[in-house]
Write a protein that holds these residues in place. Structure first.
Motif, PDB file in Angstrom:
ATOM      1  N   THR A  14      31.966 -43.271  34.093  1.00 53.87           N
ATOM      2  CA  THR A  14      31.842 -43.811  32.736  1.00 53.87           C
ATOM      3  C   THR A  14      31.053 -45.104  32.750  1.00 53.87           C
ATOM      4  O   THR A  14      30.185 -45.318  31.890  1.00 53.87           O
ATOM      5  CB  THR A  14      33.235 -44.036  32.118  1.00 53.87           C
ATOM      6  OG1 THR A  14      33.918 -42.778  32.067  1.00 53.87           O
ATOM      7  CG2 THR A  14      33.142 -44.638  30.740  1.00 53.87           C
ATOM      8  N   PHE A  15      31.319 -45.971  33.731  1.00 58.00           N
ATOM      9  CA  PHE A  15      30.592 -47.237  33.829  1.00 58.00           C
ATOM     10  C   PHE A  15      29.098 -46.993  33.971  1.00 58.00           C
ATOM     11  O   PHE A  15      28.293 -47.637  33.307  1.00 58.00           O
ATOM     12  CB  PHE A  15      31.119 -48.060  35.013  1.00 58.00           C
ATOM     13  CG  PHE A  15      30.497 -49.423  35.115  1.00 58.00           C
ATOM     14  CD1 PHE A  15      30.923 -50.454  34.293  1.00 58.00           C
ATOM     15  CD2 PHE A  15      29.476 -49.684  36.021  1.00 58.00           C
ATOM     16  CE1 PHE A  15      30.350 -51.726  34.369  1.00 58.00           C
ATOM     17  CE2 PHE A  15      28.896 -50.942  36.112  1.00 58.00           C
ATOM     18  CZ  PHE A  15      29.329 -51.963  35.288  1.00 58.00           C
ATOM     19  N   VAL A  16      28.729 -46.030  34.807  1.00 57.02           N
ATOM     20  CA  VAL A  16      27.309 -45.734  35.016  1.00 57.02           C
ATOM     21  C   VAL A  16      26.703 -45.057  33.790  1.00 57.02           C
ATOM     22  O   VAL A  16      25.634 -45.441  33.319  1.00 57.02           O
ATOM     23  CB  VAL A  16      27.111 -44.864  36.284  1.00 57.02           C
ATOM     24  CG1 VAL A  16      25.669 -44.400  36.416  1.00 57.02           C
ATOM     25  CG2 VAL A  16      27.541 -45.636  37.526  1.00 57.02           C
ATOM     26  N   LYS A  17      27.389 -44.069  33.254  1.00 59.36           N
ATOM     27  CA  LYS A  17      26.862 -43.319  32.110  1.00 59.36           C
ATOM     28  C   LYS A  17      26.585 -44.225  30.909  1.00 59.36           C
ATOM     29  O   LYS A  17      25.574 -44.080  30.229  1.00 59.36           O
ATOM     30  CB  LYS A  17      27.848 -42.221  31.709  1.00 59.36           C
ATOM     31  CG  LYS A  17      27.377 -41.381  30.542  1.00 59.36           C
ATOM     32  CD  LYS A  17      28.347 -40.256  30.243  1.00 59.36           C
ATOM     33  CE  LYS A  17      27.876 -39.404  29.078  1.00 59.36           C
ATOM     34  NZ  LYS A  17      28.818 -38.306  28.799  1.00 59.36           N
ATOM     35  N   SER A  59      28.401 -56.891  37.427  1.00 59.32           N
ATOM     36  CA  SER A  59      27.882 -55.542  37.203  1.00 59.32           C
ATOM     37  C   SER A  59      27.109 -54.999  38.402  1.00 59.32           C
ATOM     38  O   SER A  59      27.228 -53.816  38.737  1.00 59.32           O
ATOM     39  CB  SER A  59      27.016 -55.504  35.947  1.00 59.32           C
ATOM     40  OG  SER A  59      25.921 -56.394  36.069  1.00 59.32           O
ATOM     41  N   VAL A  60      26.329 -55.846  39.060  1.00 60.92           N
ATOM     42  CA  VAL A  60      25.562 -55.387  40.229  1.00 60.92           C
ATOM     43  C   VAL A  60      26.521 -55.019  41.360  1.00 60.92           C
ATOM     44  O   VAL A  60      26.364 -53.984  42.023  1.00 60.92           O
ATOM     45  CB  VAL A  60      24.535 -56.452  40.672  1.00 60.92           C
ATOM     46  CG1 VAL A  60      23.935 -56.121  42.020  1.00 60.92           C
ATOM     47  CG2 VAL A  60      23.435 -56.587  39.616  1.00 60.92           C
ATOM     48  N   LEU A  79      22.013 -42.103  39.539  1.00 63.57           N
ATOM     49  CA  LEU A  79      21.781 -42.910  38.347  1.00 63.57           C
ATOM     50  C   LEU A  79      22.144 -44.373  38.611  1.00 63.57           C
ATOM     51  O   LEU A  79      21.414 -45.281  38.194  1.00 63.57           O
ATOM     52  CB  LEU A  79      22.572 -42.362  37.158  1.00 63.57           C
ATOM     53  CG  LEU A  79      22.405 -43.085  35.824  1.00 63.57           C
ATOM     54  CD1 LEU A  79      20.930 -43.195  35.427  1.00 63.57           C
ATOM     55  CD2 LEU A  79      23.202 -42.384  34.742  1.00 63.57           C
ATOM     56  N   ALA A  80      23.226 -44.609  39.334  1.00 59.69           N
ATOM     57  CA  ALA A  80      23.614 -45.980  39.677  1.00 59.69           C
ATOM     58  C   ALA A  80      22.533 -46.651  40.514  1.00 59.69           C
ATOM     59  O   ALA A  80      22.221 -47.825  40.318  1.00 59.69           O
ATOM     60  CB  ALA A  80      24.948 -45.976  40.420  1.00 59.69           C
ATOM     61  N   ARG A  81      21.927 -45.908  41.423  1.00 60.78           N
ATOM     62  CA  ARG A  81      20.832 -46.454  42.243  1.00 60.78           C
ATOM     63  C   ARG A  81      19.644 -46.844  41.371  1.00 60.78           C
ATOM     64  O   ARG A  81      19.036 -47.905  41.566  1.00 60.78           O
ATOM     65  CB  ARG A  81      20.390 -45.449  43.290  1.00 60.78           C
ATOM     66  CG  ARG A  81      21.278 -45.399  44.486  1.00 60.78           C
ATOM     67  CD  ARG A  81      20.665 -44.572  45.609  1.00 60.78           C
ATOM     68  NE  ARG A  81      21.531 -44.588  46.762  1.00 60.78           N
ATOM     69  CZ  ARG A  81      22.116 -43.507  47.277  1.00 60.78           C
ATOM     70  NH1 ARG A  81      21.905 -42.323  46.749  1.00 60.78           N
ATOM     71  NH2 ARG A  81      22.907 -43.623  48.313  1.00 60.78           N
ATOM     72  N   LYS A  82      19.289 -45.993  40.421  1.00 59.93           N
ATOM     73  CA  LYS A  82      18.171 -46.283  39.521  1.00 59.93           C
ATOM     74  C   LYS A  82      18.451 -47.542  38.697  1.00 59.93           C
ATOM     75  O   LYS A  82      17.571 -48.382  38.519  1.00 59.93           O
ATOM     76  CB  LYS A  82      17.897 -45.088  38.602  1.00 59.93           C
ATOM     77  CG  LYS A  82      17.256 -43.922  39.289  1.00 59.93           C
ATOM     78  CD  LYS A  82      17.039 -42.769  38.337  1.00 59.93           C
ATOM     79  CE  LYS A  82      16.530 -41.555  39.075  1.00 59.93           C
ATOM     80  NZ  LYS A  82      16.448 -40.366  38.237  1.00 59.93           N
ATOM     81  N   ILE A  83      19.644 -47.643  38.186  1.00 59.02           N
ATOM     82  CA  ILE A  83      20.018 -48.824  37.406  1.00 59.02           C
ATOM     83  C   ILE A  83      19.970 -50.056  38.290  1.00 59.02           C
ATOM     84  O   ILE A  83      19.430 -51.090  37.888  1.00 59.02           O
ATOM     85  CB  ILE A  83      21.422 -48.650  36.775  1.00 59.02           C
ATOM     86  CG1 ILE A  83      21.412 -47.528  35.738  1.00 59.02           C
ATOM     87  CG2 ILE A  83      21.888 -49.960  36.149  1.00 59.02           C
ATOM     88  CD1 ILE A  83      22.803 -47.111  35.266  1.00 59.02           C
ATOM     89  N   LEU A  84      20.492 -49.945  39.491  1.00 58.90           N
ATOM     90  CA  LEU A  84      20.520 -51.099  40.400  1.00 58.90           C
ATOM     91  C   LEU A  84      19.119 -51.579  40.730  1.00 58.90           C
ATOM     92  O   LEU A  84      18.878 -52.784  40.824  1.00 58.90           O
ATOM     93  CB  LEU A  84      21.275 -50.733  41.680  1.00 58.90           C
ATOM     94  CG  LEU A  84      21.536 -51.867  42.663  1.00 58.90           C
ATOM     95  CD1 LEU A  84      22.340 -52.989  42.009  1.00 58.90           C
ATOM     96  CD2 LEU A  84      22.267 -51.339  43.883  1.00 58.90           C
ATOM     97  N   GLU A  85      18.170 -50.671  40.853  1.00 57.69           N
ATOM     98  CA  GLU A  85      16.775 -51.050  41.119  1.00 57.69           C
ATOM     99  C   GLU A  85      16.222 -51.911  39.998  1.00 57.69           C
ATOM    100  O   GLU A  85      15.467 -52.857  40.251  1.00 57.69           O
ATOM    101  CB  GLU A  85      15.897 -49.802  41.279  1.00 57.69           C
ATOM    102  CG  GLU A  85      16.111 -49.065  42.582  1.00 57.69           C
ATOM    103  CD  GLU A  85      15.346 -47.759  42.642  1.00 57.69           C
ATOM    104  OE1 GLU A  85      14.461 -47.519  41.772  1.00 57.69           O
ATOM    105  OE2 GLU A  85      15.610 -46.967  43.555  1.00 57.69           O
ATOM    106  N   THR A  86      16.596 -51.619  38.768  1.00 57.41           N
ATOM    107  CA  THR A  86      16.076 -52.390  37.645  1.00 57.41           C
ATOM    108  C   THR A  86      16.845 -53.693  37.444  1.00 57.41           C
ATOM    109  O   THR A  86      16.316 -54.632  36.845  1.00 57.41           O
ATOM    110  CB  THR A  86      16.111 -51.590  36.325  1.00 57.41           C
ATOM    111  OG1 THR A  86      17.475 -51.297  35.987  1.00 57.41           O
ATOM    112  CG2 THR A  86      15.327 -50.299  36.451  1.00 57.41           C
ATOM    113  N   GLU A  87      18.081 -53.751  37.931  1.00 59.77           N
ATOM    114  CA  GLU A  87      18.928 -54.917  37.726  1.00 59.77           C
ATOM    115  C   GLU A  87      18.778 -55.958  38.835  1.00 59.77           C
ATOM    116  O   GLU A  87      19.184 -57.096  38.659  1.00 59.77           O
ATOM    117  CB  GLU A  87      20.391 -54.510  37.618  1.00 59.77           C
ATOM    118  CG  GLU A  87      20.715 -53.653  36.401  1.00 59.77           C
ATOM    119  CD  GLU A  87      20.544 -54.399  35.104  1.00 59.77           C
ATOM    120  OE1 GLU A  87      21.120 -55.460  34.922  1.00 59.77           O
ATOM    121  OE2 GLU A  87      19.803 -53.892  34.234  1.00 59.77           O
ATOM    122  N   SER A  88      18.264 -55.555  39.963  1.00 56.73           N
ATOM    123  CA  SER A  88      18.169 -56.481  41.106  1.00 56.73           C
ATOM    124  C   SER A  88      16.894 -57.286  41.098  1.00 56.73           C
ATOM    125  O   SER A  88      15.909 -56.972  40.560  1.00 56.73           O
ATOM    126  CB  SER A  88      18.253 -55.707  42.414  1.00 56.73           C
ATOM    127  OG  SER A  88      19.482 -55.036  42.496  1.00 56.73           O
TER     128      SER A  88
END
Length: 88
Positions: A14-17, A59-60, A79-88
């Motif tokens: 849910t957190f990732v979605k 969040s990271v 999906l979490a990996r993709k988000i992390l790439e944009t957040e880091s």
């Protein structure tokens, strides 16, 4: 804050979605955006805990925990990996 417990209250998938909703939208928008058949109380609880993760700047770290979890499906981890790439 106990990140493990707080993240468990949201649900890793849910957190990732709903990551960007939790990050950018109001509490109300987050609650009405759920597509799962949760009760209104469950939606509010999950949203409150997710918003706390963001408020406390964790969040990271939460995404990293999700990526390293053996109990999360591959699509969620990707999906979490993709988000992390944009957040880091």
């Amino acid at each position: 804050m106990d990140l493990i417990g707080t993240l468990s209250n949201v649900g890793k998938s849910t957190f990732v979605k709903y990551y960007y909703n939790f990050k950018n939208e109001s509490r109300y928008v987050c609650i009405i955006s759920f597509t799962e058949d949760y009760t209104d109380i469950a939606k509010a609880t999950r949203t409150n805990h997710a918003k706390r993760i963001f408020r406390e700047g964790m969040s990271v770290q939460a995404l990293q925990m999700i990526i390293n979890s053996s109990r999360v499906d591959k699509d969620t981890i990707d999906l979490a990996r993709k988000i992390l790439e944009t957040e880091s």
